[in-house]
Design a protein around this motif. Sequence first.
Motif, PDB file in Angstrom:
ATOM      1  N   ALA A 130      50.907  90.043 -21.916  1.00  0.00           N
ATOM      2  CA  ALA A 130      49.642  90.256 -22.609  1.00  0.00           C
ATOM      3  C   ALA A 130      49.179  91.704 -22.548  1.00  0.00           C
ATOM      4  O   ALA A 130      48.487  92.181 -23.445  1.00  0.00           O
ATOM      5  CB  ALA A 130      48.565  89.342 -22.020  1.00  0.00           C
ATOM      6  N   VAL A 131      49.574  92.421 -21.480  1.00  0.00           N
ATOM      7  CA  VAL A 131      49.145  93.818 -21.338  1.00  0.00           C
ATOM      8  C   VAL A 131      50.252  94.797 -21.704  1.00  0.00           C
ATOM      9  O   VAL A 131      50.154  95.986 -21.423  1.00  0.00           O
ATOM     10  CB  VAL A 131      48.647  94.105 -19.894  1.00  0.00           C
ATOM     11  CG1 VAL A 131      47.435  93.249 -19.579  1.00  0.00           C
ATOM     12  CG2 VAL A 131      49.757  93.851 -18.877  1.00  0.00           C
ATOM     13  N   GLY A 132      51.311  94.312 -22.331  1.00  0.00           N
ATOM     14  CA  GLY A 132      52.342  95.230 -22.838  1.00  0.00           C
ATOM     15  C   GLY A 132      53.556  95.386 -21.958  1.00  0.00           C
ATOM     16  O   GLY A 132      54.344  96.304 -22.168  1.00  0.00           O
ATOM     17  N   PHE A 133      53.740  94.518 -20.955  1.00  0.00           N
ATOM     18  CA  PHE A 133      54.922  94.590 -20.096  1.00  0.00           C
ATOM     19  C   PHE A 133      55.659  93.252 -20.158  1.00  0.00           C
ATOM     20  O   PHE A 133      55.626  92.474 -19.205  1.00  0.00           O
ATOM     21  CB  PHE A 133      54.537  94.912 -18.652  1.00  0.00           C
ATOM     22  CG  PHE A 133      54.007  96.298 -18.473  1.00  0.00           C
ATOM     23  CD1 PHE A 133      54.859  97.361 -18.264  1.00  0.00           C
ATOM     24  CD2 PHE A 133      52.645  96.543 -18.531  1.00  0.00           C
ATOM     25  CE1 PHE A 133      54.367  98.647 -18.102  1.00  0.00           C
ATOM     26  CE2 PHE A 133      52.144  97.816 -18.369  1.00  0.00           C
ATOM     27  CZ  PHE A 133      53.009  98.880 -18.151  1.00  0.00           C
ATOM     28  N   PRO A 134      56.317  92.970 -21.282  1.00  0.00           N
ATOM     29  CA  PRO A 134      56.980  91.668 -21.422  1.00  0.00           C
ATOM     30  C   PRO A 134      58.267  91.592 -20.613  1.00  0.00           C
ATOM     31  O   PRO A 134      59.349  91.871 -21.103  1.00  0.00           O
ATOM     32  CB  PRO A 134      57.257  91.587 -22.924  1.00  0.00           C
ATOM     33  CG  PRO A 134      57.363  93.008 -23.372  1.00  0.00           C
ATOM     34  CD  PRO A 134      56.462  93.804 -22.475  1.00  0.00           C
ATOM     35  N   PHE A 135      58.142  91.253 -19.347  1.00  0.00           N
ATOM     36  CA  PHE A 135      59.320  91.082 -18.508  1.00  0.00           C
ATOM     37  C   PHE A 135      60.124  89.874 -18.995  1.00  0.00           C
ATOM     38  O   PHE A 135      59.599  89.022 -19.717  1.00  0.00           O
ATOM     39  CB  PHE A 135      58.906  90.872 -17.051  1.00  0.00           C
ATOM     40  CG  PHE A 135      58.426  92.123 -16.383  1.00  0.00           C
ATOM     41  CD1 PHE A 135      59.181  93.281 -16.431  1.00  0.00           C
ATOM     42  CD2 PHE A 135      57.214  92.148 -15.715  1.00  0.00           C
ATOM     43  CE1 PHE A 135      58.755  94.433 -15.808  1.00  0.00           C
ATOM     44  CE2 PHE A 135      56.774  93.302 -15.088  1.00  0.00           C
ATOM     45  CZ  PHE A 135      57.547  94.446 -15.138  1.00  0.00           C
ATOM     46  N   PRO A 136      61.387  89.777 -18.604  1.00  0.00           N
ATOM     47  CA  PRO A 136      62.208  88.637 -19.033  1.00  0.00           C
ATOM     48  C   PRO A 136      61.565  87.315 -18.644  1.00  0.00           C
ATOM     49  O   PRO A 136      60.991  87.171 -17.573  1.00  0.00           O
ATOM     50  CB  PRO A 136      63.529  88.848 -18.288  1.00  0.00           C
ATOM     51  CG  PRO A 136      63.571  90.304 -17.989  1.00  0.00           C
ATOM     52  CD  PRO A 136      62.153  90.726 -17.781  1.00  0.00           C
ATOM     53  N   GLU A 137      61.680  86.342 -19.559  1.00  0.00           N
ATOM     54  CA  GLU A 137      61.113  85.028 -19.290  1.00  0.00           C
ATOM     55  C   GLU A 137      62.050  84.222 -18.404  1.00  0.00           C
ATOM     56  O   GLU A 137      63.250  84.431 -18.380  1.00  0.00           O
ATOM     57  CB  GLU A 137      60.866  84.291 -20.609  1.00  0.00           C
ATOM     58  CG  GLU A 137      59.832  84.968 -21.501  1.00  0.00           C
ATOM     59  CD  GLU A 137      59.606  84.180 -22.770  1.00  0.00           C
ATOM     60  OE1 GLU A 137      60.277  83.142 -22.950  1.00  0.00           O
ATOM     61  OE2 GLU A 137      58.763  84.606 -23.585  1.00  0.00           O
ATOM     62  N   GLY A 138      61.468  83.275 -17.688  1.00  0.00           N
ATOM     63  CA  GLY A 138      62.259  82.420 -16.817  1.00  0.00           C
ATOM     64  C   GLY A 138      61.363  81.716 -15.823  1.00  0.00           C
ATOM     65  O   GLY A 138      60.200  82.093 -15.629  1.00  0.00           O
ATOM     66  N   ALA A 139      61.901  80.688 -15.192  1.00  0.00           N
ATOM     67  CA  ALA A 139      61.126  79.932 -14.218  1.00  0.00           C
ATOM     68  C   ALA A 139      60.903  80.757 -12.960  1.00  0.00           C
ATOM     69  O   ALA A 139      61.671  81.672 -12.645  1.00  0.00           O
ATOM     70  CB  ALA A 139      61.861  78.635 -13.875  1.00  0.00           C
ATOM     71  N   LEU A 140      59.810  80.446 -12.252  1.00  0.00           N
ATOM     72  CA  LEU A 140      59.539  81.129 -10.993  1.00  0.00           C
ATOM     73  C   LEU A 140      60.652  80.829  -9.988  1.00  0.00           C
ATOM     74  O   LEU A 140      61.133  79.701  -9.892  1.00  0.00           O
ATOM     75  CB  LEU A 140      58.199  80.671 -10.411  1.00  0.00           C
ATOM     76  CG  LEU A 140      56.921  81.193 -11.067  1.00  0.00           C
ATOM     77  CD1 LEU A 140      55.708  80.580 -10.374  1.00  0.00           C
ATOM     78  CD2 LEU A 140      56.850  82.707 -11.000  1.00  0.00           C
ATOM     79  N   VAL A 141      61.060  81.856  -9.250  1.00  0.00           N
ATOM     80  CA  VAL A 141      62.060  81.699  -8.198  1.00  0.00           C
ATOM     81  C   VAL A 141      61.329  81.750  -6.861  1.00  0.00           C
ATOM     82  O   VAL A 141      60.801  82.793  -6.476  1.00  0.00           O
ATOM     83  CB  VAL A 141      63.132  82.807  -8.283  1.00  0.00           C
ATOM     84  CG1 VAL A 141      64.113  82.672  -7.129  1.00  0.00           C
ATOM     85  CG2 VAL A 141      63.854  82.749  -9.612  1.00  0.00           C
ATOM     86  N   GLY A 194      50.526  83.709 -12.595  1.00  0.00           N
ATOM     87  CA  GLY A 194      49.543  84.432 -13.404  1.00  0.00           C
ATOM     88  C   GLY A 194      50.038  85.794 -13.842  1.00  0.00           C
ATOM     89  O   GLY A 194      49.843  86.202 -14.992  1.00  0.00           O
ATOM     90  N   LEU A 195      50.694  86.520 -12.914  1.00  0.00           N
ATOM     91  CA  LEU A 195      51.243  87.821 -13.269  1.00  0.00           C
ATOM     92  C   LEU A 195      52.336  87.689 -14.322  1.00  0.00           C
ATOM     93  O   LEU A 195      52.442  88.517 -15.238  1.00  0.00           O
ATOM     94  CB  LEU A 195      51.802  88.514 -12.023  1.00  0.00           C
ATOM     95  CG  LEU A 195      50.793  89.015 -10.993  1.00  0.00           C
ATOM     96  CD1 LEU A 195      51.506  89.555  -9.761  1.00  0.00           C
ATOM     97  CD2 LEU A 195      49.906  90.095 -11.596  1.00  0.00           C
ATOM     98  N   GLN A 196      53.144  86.652 -14.195  1.00  0.00           N
ATOM     99  CA  GLN A 196      54.215  86.443 -15.165  1.00  0.00           C
ATOM    100  C   GLN A 196      53.643  86.210 -16.565  1.00  0.00           C
ATOM    101  O   GLN A 196      54.213  86.644 -17.568  1.00  0.00           O
ATOM    102  CB  GLN A 196      55.080  85.254 -14.743  1.00  0.00           C
ATOM    103  CG  GLN A 196      56.380  85.124 -15.518  1.00  0.00           C
ATOM    104  CD  GLN A 196      57.214  83.968 -15.024  1.00  0.00           C
ATOM    105  OE1 GLN A 196      56.678  82.963 -14.569  1.00  0.00           O
ATOM    106  NE2 GLN A 196      58.523  84.096 -15.089  1.00  0.00           N
ATOM    107  N   ALA A 197      52.501  85.546 -16.630  1.00  0.00           N
ATOM    108  CA  ALA A 197      51.854  85.323 -17.923  1.00  0.00           C
ATOM    109  C   ALA A 197      51.047  86.530 -18.374  1.00  0.00           C
ATOM    110  O   ALA A 197      50.886  86.770 -19.576  1.00  0.00           O
ATOM    111  CB  ALA A 197      50.946  84.095 -17.838  1.00  0.00           C
ATOM    112  N   LEU A 198      50.537  87.306 -17.386  1.00  0.00           N
ATOM    113  CA  LEU A 198      49.669  88.440 -17.723  1.00  0.00           C
ATOM    114  C   LEU A 198      50.452  89.638 -18.250  1.00  0.00           C
ATOM    115  O   LEU A 198      50.010  90.315 -19.185  1.00  0.00           O
ATOM    116  CB  LEU A 198      48.867  88.854 -16.485  1.00  0.00           C
ATOM    117  CG  LEU A 198      47.980  90.097 -16.618  1.00  0.00           C
ATOM    118  CD1 LEU A 198      46.867  89.848 -17.634  1.00  0.00           C
ATOM    119  CD2 LEU A 198      47.393  90.491 -15.270  1.00  0.00           C
TER     120      LEU A 198
END
Length: 849
Positions: free
Chosen positions: A351-362, A344-348
């Motif tokens: 949306a709130v302006g912190f586009p962290f790098p995309e990738g699968a959950l580790v 959820g945090l990775q998707a959130l």
Amino acid sequence: MTVVRLGLASLRTHRRRFLGTFTAVLLGVAFLAGTLVMGDTLRANFDTLFGNANSGTDAVVRSAIVVTAAGEAQGTRSPVDAALAERIARVPGVAAAVPRIEGAGQLVGADGEPVGGQGPPTLAGNWIQDPGLNPYALAEGRAPQKSGEVVVNCGAAEAGGLTLGATTVLRTPDPVRVTVVGLATFGGADGMGQVTYTGMTRADAEKYLAPNPGRATDVLVRAVSGTSQDALVQALAPVLPDGVEAVTGQQATEESNEMISGRFLDLFTTLLLVFSGVALLVSVFSIHNTFAIVVAQRTRENALLRALGAGRRQVVSMTLAEAVVVAVLASAAGLLGGVGIAAGLQALFPAVGFPFPEGALVIGTPSLALPFAVGLVVCVGSALLPAVRAGRTAPLAALRETAVDDSAASRDRTAAGAGLLALAVGLVLTGVLATPSLWLAGSGAVLALAAFVVLGPVASSYAIRILGRPLRGTNRRLARRNALRSPRRTAATATALMTGVAVVSLFTVFGASLKATMDDTVSRSFAGDVAVGTASFGAGGSGLSPRLAPAVAGLPEVDTAVGLGRGVAEVDGRGRALTVTDPAALARVLDLGTVRGSLDGLGTDGLAVADDEAARHGLAPGRTAELAFTDGTRHTFTVRAVYERSELAGDYLLTRQAWAPHRARDADRLVAVSFRDGVSAGAGKAAVEEVARRYGGPEVQTRDEYAESSAAGIDMMLTLVYALLALAVLIALLGIANTLTLAVHERIRELGLLRAVGQTRSQLAAMVRWESVLVAAFGTAGGLLLGGFLGWVLVRASDGASDGAFTFALPPARLAAVALVGLAVGAVAAWRPARRAARLDVLRAIATE
């Protein structure tokens, strides 16, 4: 074991009793697991992102000298000669060598607002034509070919509403009109978080970003096929001048990763882990209270088991078996919830302006094993004392109807609590008054929390009587007596809420004190009328043009306008920040306090030093200090003045003429302006704003506005703290609700008798609600008192451990809001128990044993 099987059977039969415990463990484990999984995922994704972006760079040639001032995440290096790239290109094993010119450049979006705000870095540099050495790759459009053309990363373009062909302003810090001709990705992503990038022609980069023509930040090198990075670095070493080094591309990537992702993620995960710890601490009190109540309710049952031959160890095992089962099930569910939270945090974040790098959950084994173990230890450890108490049940207790709770009157408890409190106060006073020490003050704060817990049952009897005194009516008086019935239970229930409220109050008081400190600092030190600058919070932005201050100074409304730039140098082997300015003019807009010596005529070899810094290094007017700069030179300066107040001025003042030979770039962080006599604040500010618009439109603020913006980051921090602590308050709410549910269960016959003698359903529900509100009020009052005390400790300890002066402030409105939330928690927690009590069948309740 027969007794253990009995315990498990009892757990199956009365599983609703442990619903609150199950939920508390689940939430705590889920938050902890989610934090660890999210941290691992972000680290892995940043590693992949940087690895992909820099995969074509085999070596980086840069200055070997780095100066890191206090509080900086990264050091400052001087530029290298751009012509060095041509020499490197002729070295055997080198396929390509390109100078990279990089600096701060803030894009202005289509709405006229800076892209990226003032937080993440805003970068600009020359667009590198070699695709192997350029970490950015064109996604749309083309590379810049002439002056004024730029490529921006896709994320920045989207955030700023910029498209191909759009014209905008790039602050470098001088405003440059640019046209977007290309959009780029970084390592296959739209950008690196909220970091913005603008690629220019090399000529524009040298003109706007480099201190002098022909200088570059570093040189990127690509090796021919078959040449290793280590071999390439060894081959480059002989051709490099003194003070210049070559490092492998892998090392440079690791440093960049550590600088941007490592430090941030360490802070990010540490913050979340702290709040996970608070949530688990609150869980401890809720879980302990649940088991204590269940053990008390099963006194006769345990006594019968003892009478039938069960030993103490067997009764303890029975209770602990229940705790283990609850812990295992709740922790397992918490692990699943933690993975969900991380997803959820990775998707959130985007949306709130912190586009962290995309990738699968580790999802690593430690990230699951640690939360599971913590959940097991917290649950079983919290049940240990109630289990031991159950084992001590005498067989004759089976003949008793009830047990008397004399926990509040225990002399041992009172003596132990008083002793802990006295020791806590002694450590705190020593740590904040006698010998300032954060460790002593922190130890005293922890002991103060322990003292509050020990003294809780003693204090609850007095507190509930005082808090319940204003309550009128039979139902409310009954609620007060019910809360007084078991002081230990009331205290344990309230302690969970008290802990959450105390932490909230601590941060509220500390945040208000920081804001008051900043306000006092500006009021005390800023003698000007307006300030022109960028937000104090964050690392973004490009600073202010050094030409802005002279332009403002030329206004007829302005008496003095002076810019404050920034430099770095080493003093006695330690990096120090330098304020580059006109010291004589600065004294007219900032109150520097008592000045020994003269700020006039510092020239190219004079220096002014703050009083505290001068005392540390044994400096005084007339003495000399040697400064080592990033360009490898050392220069001896004569101290010509020592000033008292350094809050806004900094510890070292240097003229622009003295700094010019060593500067990497020239930008001001602040322009302080004072008006001529007779000029109104409105007219003066409007005139300054007109000039500021020609230099990128930085914000012009009055003294009060400047103080408020300086503290803007504190409100952001408090908002995050409140959001994270909501979990602890939620667990406390569940603890109160579970305690009331169990209390209703053990008082079924009593409640039935009340209904039988005429109490209505609504009156019965109101009695339960008021009991909950009284318990919550006790916890909230204790939390406010403890949090306010700990806030004072933290402020005073910080004051003694730092050079600046901290101001202690209590925010009445915010603390009142915290108090209302605490009371609301009590009212909400009672909803289900009160509803259940009101629905009791009267005859069946009376018949209950």
